[in-house]
Write a protein that holds these residues in place. Structure first.
Motif, PDB file in Angstrom:
ATOM      1  N   ASP A 152      -5.450 123.542-155.632  1.00  0.00           N
ATOM      2  CA  ASP A 152      -5.142 124.928-155.258  1.00  0.00           C
ATOM      3  C   ASP A 152      -6.122 125.452-154.220  1.00  0.00           C
ATOM      4  OD1 ASP A 152      -3.034 125.388-157.282  1.00  0.00           O
ATOM      5  OD2 ASP A 152      -4.689 125.112-158.704  1.00  0.00           O
ATOM      6  N   VAL A 204      -3.106 120.309-147.773  1.00  0.00           N
ATOM      7  CA  VAL A 204      -2.333 121.520-147.468  1.00  0.00           C
ATOM      8  C   VAL A 204      -0.836 121.367-147.769  1.00  0.00           C
ATOM      9  CG1 VAL A 204      -1.746 121.345-144.979  1.00  0.00           C
ATOM     10  CG2 VAL A 204      -2.483 123.521-145.930  1.00  0.00           C
ATOM     11  N   MET A 250      -0.141 122.673-151.186  1.00  0.00           N
ATOM     12  CA  MET A 250      -0.317 124.133-151.242  1.00  0.00           C
ATOM     13  C   MET A 250       0.898 124.826-150.627  1.00  0.00           C
ATOM     14  SD  MET A 250      -4.265 124.567-150.001  1.00  0.00           S
ATOM     15  CE  MET A 250      -5.600 123.554-150.644  1.00  0.00           C
ATOM     16  N   GLY A 261      -2.385 128.716-152.057  1.00  0.00           N
ATOM     17  CA  GLY A 261      -3.540 127.845-151.866  1.00  0.00           C
ATOM     18  C   GLY A 261      -4.595 128.519-151.017  1.00  0.00           C
ATOM     19  N   TRP A 262      -5.778 127.919-150.988  1.00  0.00           N
ATOM     20  CA  TRP A 262      -6.861 128.513-150.206  1.00  0.00           C
ATOM     21  C   TRP A 262      -7.755 127.411-149.646  1.00  0.00           C
ATOM     22  CZ3 TRP A 262      -5.969 133.476-149.442  1.00  0.00           C
ATOM     23  CH2 TRP A 262      -6.892 134.195-148.670  1.00  0.00           C
ATOM     24  N   VAL A 285      -0.742 130.425-148.070  1.00  0.00           N
ATOM     25  CA  VAL A 285      -2.015 129.691-148.054  1.00  0.00           C
ATOM     26  C   VAL A 285      -2.972 130.416-147.112  1.00  0.00           C
ATOM     27  CG1 VAL A 285      -3.146 127.480-147.617  1.00  0.00           C
ATOM     28  CG2 VAL A 285      -0.770 127.522-148.412  1.00  0.00           C
TER      29      VAL A 285
END
Ligand SMILES: NC(=O)c1ccc[n+]([C@@H]2O[C@H](COP(=O)([O-])OP(=O)(O)OC[C@H]3O[C@@H](n4cnc5c(N)ncnc54)[C@H](OP(=O)(O)O)[C@@H]3O)[C@@H](O)[C@H]2O)c1
Length: 267
Positions: free
Chosen positions: A81, A122, A125, A131-132, A174
């Motif tokens: 995440d 990514v 995500m 996501g981050w 994201v």
């Protein structure tokens, strides 16, 4: 994004800022995936944290190793995440004193490493629309000083990566945070000998922060979805002055930094 119940992958997790971020995220209830090259410290940290901590040895500067990392993480059933790109190294040396292979390594980690790990994690995500991505960067990405060409240019590339991600990922669910730091009391300078001597005198007025202070700041920034974290707050003056008074800023860092012997004041 709250960290409780999330999976946070941290590169450079065996030392300094990465280790502190892994500890702080774990304390907030996240599952942490610890990544670095050396196994001993990773294993010890993973065992100390206990449940919700797993480790993977990986040279994140290698494309094939990062692909293998992503495959191993997926095979273990983890969905990342939050990705914290903290792996980094590089001596501060003048361009002619750095062997070409060392300059390549400095570009690989942190810059290429952050690009490759982001590319690897990514897609998951994006498919979850959540996501981050955290990029740990240095104040040199705002204001350069002499005697650190390989180091500084790799951090400017990191700054570009963060900006490009923010644009590319806008509206996707994201997000990204760039962390701009002054001096941090990690093992960085011991691991990259000769670097600390090159810190310009004027930059020494910015207080040193601890890895755990940085880690708390990073967790809060992710939780509050903040795009930029500058630490300590005095670094904001460096950042602002480099934006509004770039020539003066550049000159002061050069004048009080490790400038070449016999260099003329005139350009
Ligand atoms: N400390 C500071 O004053 C400061 C200030 C501003 C910005 N930063 C930036 O913050 C980042 C982290 O610094 P730090 O202070 O945490 O340094 P550190 O204590 O030396 O930790 C570096 C971490 O990166 C890992 N690493 C290095 N090369 C790697 C590779 N190829 N693949 C995987 N992991 C790798 C190391 O583990 P292995 O060696 O086992 O792989 C270690 O876990 C750096 O990019 C640095 O420029 C630091």
């Amino acid at each position: 994004m709250k960290l409780l119940g999330r999976t946070v992958l941290v590169t450079g997790a065996s030392s300094g800022i990465g280790e502190a971020v892994a500890r702080a995220a774990h304390a907030r209830g996240a599952t942490v995936l610890l990544v670095a090259r050396g196994e001993t410290k990773l294993k010890a940290l993973s065992e100390e944290l206990g449940i919700r901590a797993h480790y993977y040895t990986c040279d994140v500067g290698s494309e094939s190793a990062v692909s293998e990392l992503a495959a191993a993480v997926q095979a273990d059933g983890h969905s990342v995440d939050v990705l914290v790109n903290s792996a980094g190294s590089g001596r501060w040396v003048s361009i002619e004193d750095a062997p070409p292979s060392e300059l390549v390594d400095m570009a690989k980690v942190p810059y290429l490493a952050a690009l490759l790990t982001t590319r690897a994690f990514v897609p998951g995500m994006l498919s979850r629309r959540a996501g981050w991505i955290v990029t740990v960067n240095s104040g040199v990405s705002r204001a350069v000083w002499p005697g650190a060409v390989g180091y500084a240019s790799a951090r400017w590339a990191l700054r570009g990566l963060d900006l490009a991600l923010k644009s590319d990922l806008r509206g996707s669910g994201v997000g990204a945070t760039e962390v701009v730091l002054g001096t941090v009391s990690s093992s960085y300078f011991a691991n990259n000998p000769g670097s600390e001597d090159k810190l310009p005198k004027i930059a020494r007025i910015v207080p040193t922060v601890s890895p755990s202070q940085v880690a708390e700041g990073i967790c809060r920034a992710v939780e509050r979805r903040r795009g930029t974290l500058i630490m300590p707050w005095q670094m904001k003056f460096v950042s602002t002055s480099s934006q509004h008074f770039p020539r003066m800023n550049h000159f002061m860092l050069w004048l009080t930094g490790a400038r070449r012997k016999g260099a003329l004041l005139k350009r």
